[in-house]
Design an enzyme around this catalytic site. Structure first.
Site, PDB file in Angstrom:
ATOM      1  N   LYS A 113      42.582  39.742  33.049  1.00  0.00           N
ATOM      2  CA  LYS A 113      42.668  40.684  32.207  1.00  0.00           C
ATOM      3  C   LYS A 113      43.375  39.955  30.974  1.00  0.00           C
ATOM      4  O   LYS A 113      43.551  41.355  29.569  1.00  0.00           O
ATOM      5  CB  LYS A 113      44.016  42.125  32.401  1.00  0.00           C
ATOM      6  CG  LYS A 113      43.391  43.228  33.901  1.00  0.00           C
ATOM      7  CD  LYS A 113      43.884  44.299  35.018  1.00  0.00           C
ATOM      8  CE  LYS A 113      43.695  44.224  34.880  1.00  0.00           C
ATOM      9  NZ  LYS A 113      43.552  44.048  36.936  1.00  0.00           N
TER      10      LYS A 113
HETATM   11  C1  PLP Z   1      42.719  44.739  37.576  1.00  0.00           C
HETATM   12  C2  PLP Z   1      41.971  43.406  38.822  1.00  0.00           C
HETATM   13  C3  PLP Z   1      41.136  43.888  39.349  1.00  0.00           C
HETATM   14  C4  PLP Z   1      40.265  44.919  39.688  1.00  0.00           C
HETATM   15  O1  PLP Z   1      39.363  44.611  38.507  1.00  0.00           O
HETATM   16  P1  PLP Z   1      38.812  46.234  37.689  1.00  0.00           P
HETATM   17  O2  PLP Z   1      38.451  46.223  36.559  1.00  0.00           O
HETATM   18  O3  PLP Z   1      39.373  46.842  38.220  1.00  0.00           O
HETATM   19  O4  PLP Z   1      37.525  46.508  38.794  1.00  0.00           O
HETATM   20  C5  PLP Z   1      41.029  42.492  40.933  1.00  0.00           C
HETATM   21  N1  PLP Z   1      42.106  41.537  40.837  1.00  0.00           N
HETATM   22  C6  PLP Z   1      43.002  41.573  39.606  1.00  0.00           C
HETATM   23  C7  PLP Z   1      43.819  39.985  40.294  1.00  0.00           C
HETATM   24  C8  PLP Z   1      43.068  42.407  38.990  1.00  0.00           C
HETATM   25  O5  PLP Z   1      44.419  41.717  38.748  1.00  0.00           O
END
Ligand code: PLP
Length: 471
Positions: A113
């Site tokens: 993210k």
């Molecule tokens: C947010 C997250 C996901 C899921 O991603 P999306 O964009 O919500 O589908 C998967 N793995 C990790 C480690 C995350 O932080």
């Protein structure tokens, strides 16, 4: 470039208008009114660009209300080896024949993210300064979004962050990452409930247009188009690293929760990047896997959301899924509204199993899916350690397991590594008997003083807290 709402609102907006907004006024999600097409000559030109310049090229196709020189400077300032650890920013490594891991988790909070959020922090600061305005970011997190947002926004002028999270449901490391921040513009709010309660509160506050305007509420949740757009870039970067020329298809497997990450892959594919398959990997919370297997999208109640060992995928409804369904039904906003407002709003489900559109999810849009369990996760973590001396986090493990179920001869399969294992140490210990290595800058953070308030799962309580802290 103009942006429209998936639910058919007549307004068209520019990028910087939707940058600081969440949902569209009719409750829909923003999408560009078309996907710019990238031809072979453009791909060839982009193949050897450094990441920041590639980001600038892709973003430029969607952002025409920031002067190019400024946008270029924002990209250059965001995607540096100092922040992301390597020159490549998202280095690719081959794990075994035809299976690759694309590292997206070397940013400040050790999850993918950061890739989008670091850009968002710089875009917000730029746009708010340009307007002489302030923004109060209200978010919901099951762990990784919140910390990524807070590390991107801490100390930024004109921005406050109010981040809700489900009380006691994040890993100790994740809690420490967030709650140890002492910056005055960062507010942690622990909600008695699950992640979906937090997400519902954010939606309710954002739907109160009076409150939203008065307190200048914005969002950084995965429904924010700018985040999704930033994520499109690493599909191109992964593609270029996995191939020697632009006529080769590549597949991606994406650990999925809110469908933001894999939706960015969908956008890249719609732009013409030669992606063969997009594998949606879920955990026991398998709303998305169920849809891609059966055509039935059935959201779960908060009480039926399992608490799993890949907690960042513990969702009962996937907030970005509406974007893909909009494309799936041929961008028919009336149809989309009837699915999401009437059927989903009424019965908590819709059924496309008998609809020709559903077959297109795989045939035309390349989607496949798989589901993993706790036992799969542990087995994959052990196997990856034993055979490749590589530690993967539980979410990436879900991705690896899914990827192996959808391999095609001669087509590289790129698994997106979504977090580093240290964020989920307890599961690594359960699988391997020892803790993964911890980057020095996070040594001892669990013991630091915590800055957090506890509130009930109640929209009014959260509004009151925001109002109190916005003077
Ligand atoms: C947010 C997250 C996901 C899921 O991603 P999306 O964009 O919500 O589908 C998967 N793995 C990790 C480690 C995350 O932080």
């Amino acid at each position: 470039m103009n942006y429209l709402s998936t639910r058919g609102h007549p307004d068209r907006k520019r990028f910087c208008e939707i940058l600081l907004e969440g949902l569209a006024p009719d409750g829909g999600l923003y999408l560009p009114d078309h996907y710019p097409q990238v031809d072979a000559a453009t791909l060839a030109k982009w193949r050897n660009l450094p990441y920041a310049e590639l980001a600038f090229e892709i973003l430029s196709l969607y952002i025409d209300d920031i002067p190019p020189a400024d946008l270029k400077a924002i990209c250059a300032k965001t995607y540096t080896p100092e922040v992301f650890g390597t020159e490549e920013i998202v280095p690719l490594r081959e794990l075994e024949d035809g299976v690759y891991l694309e590292a997206l988790s070397n940013g400040p909070t050790l999850a993918f993210k950061d890739m989008a959020m670091q850009l968002l922090g710089n875009l917000f600061e730029y746009e708010l300064a340009r307007r002489g305005a302030e923004l109060n970011i209200l978010g919901a997190t099951s762990g990784d979004t919140g910390s990524a947002a807070e590390y991107a926004m801490r100390g930024k002028k004109g921005v406050r962050v109010f981040m809700t999270s489900p009380d006691g449901r994040m890993s100790p490391f994740q809690q420490a990452q967030m709650f140890s921040l002492q910056d005055e513009n960062i507010h942690n709010i622990a909600i008695t409930g699950v992640f979906d309660d937090c997400q519902d509160i954010v939606k309710a506050v954002s739907n109160d247009l009076g409150f939203k305007r008065k307190y200048r509420i914005g969002t950084v949740n995965s429904i924010n188009w700018a985040r999704l757009l930033a994520q499109v870039v690493y599909y191109f970067a992964g593609y270029f690293q996995a191939t020697a020329s632009n006529d080769k298809p590549v597949s991606f497997t994406v650990p999925s929760g809110n469908f933001g990450n894999v939706c960015a892959g969908h956008v890249a594919r719609m732009m013409g990047l030669p992606i063969q398959t997009l594998v949606v990997a879920t955990n026991e919370n398998d709303v998305l896997d169920e849809f891609f297997r059966t055509g039935i999208y059935r959201v779960r109640a908060a009480a039926d959301t399992h608490e799993t060992s890949s907690p960042s995928m513990d969702i009962s409804k996937a907030s970005n899924f509406e974007r893909f369904v909009f494309d799936l039904v041929g961008r028919d906003a009336a149809r989309l509204r009837s699915l999401f407002v009437d059927e989903l709003g009424g019965q908590g489900r819709f059924d496309l199993s008998g609809d020709p559109a559903f077959r297109q999810a795989a045939e035309r849009f390349g989607f496949k899916s798989s589901r993993s369990t706790h036992a799969d996760r542990l087995a994959t973590i052990r196997d990856t350690d034993k055979r490749f001396a590589t530690l993967v986090d539980p979410h990436t493990a879900d991705g690896l397991k899914a990827a192996r179920e959808h391999l095609a001869p001669g087509v590289p399969m790129v698994v997106l590594e979504t977090a580093l294992p240290i964020k989920f140490a307890a599961t690594l210990v359960e699988a391997l008997g020892h803790e993964p290595a911890r980057p020095a800058r996070f040594e001892g953070i669990e013991a630091l003083p915590k800055r957090v308030v506890k509130l009930p799962s109640d929209v009014e309580a959260v509004k009151a807290y925001i109002a109190q802290n916005c003077d």
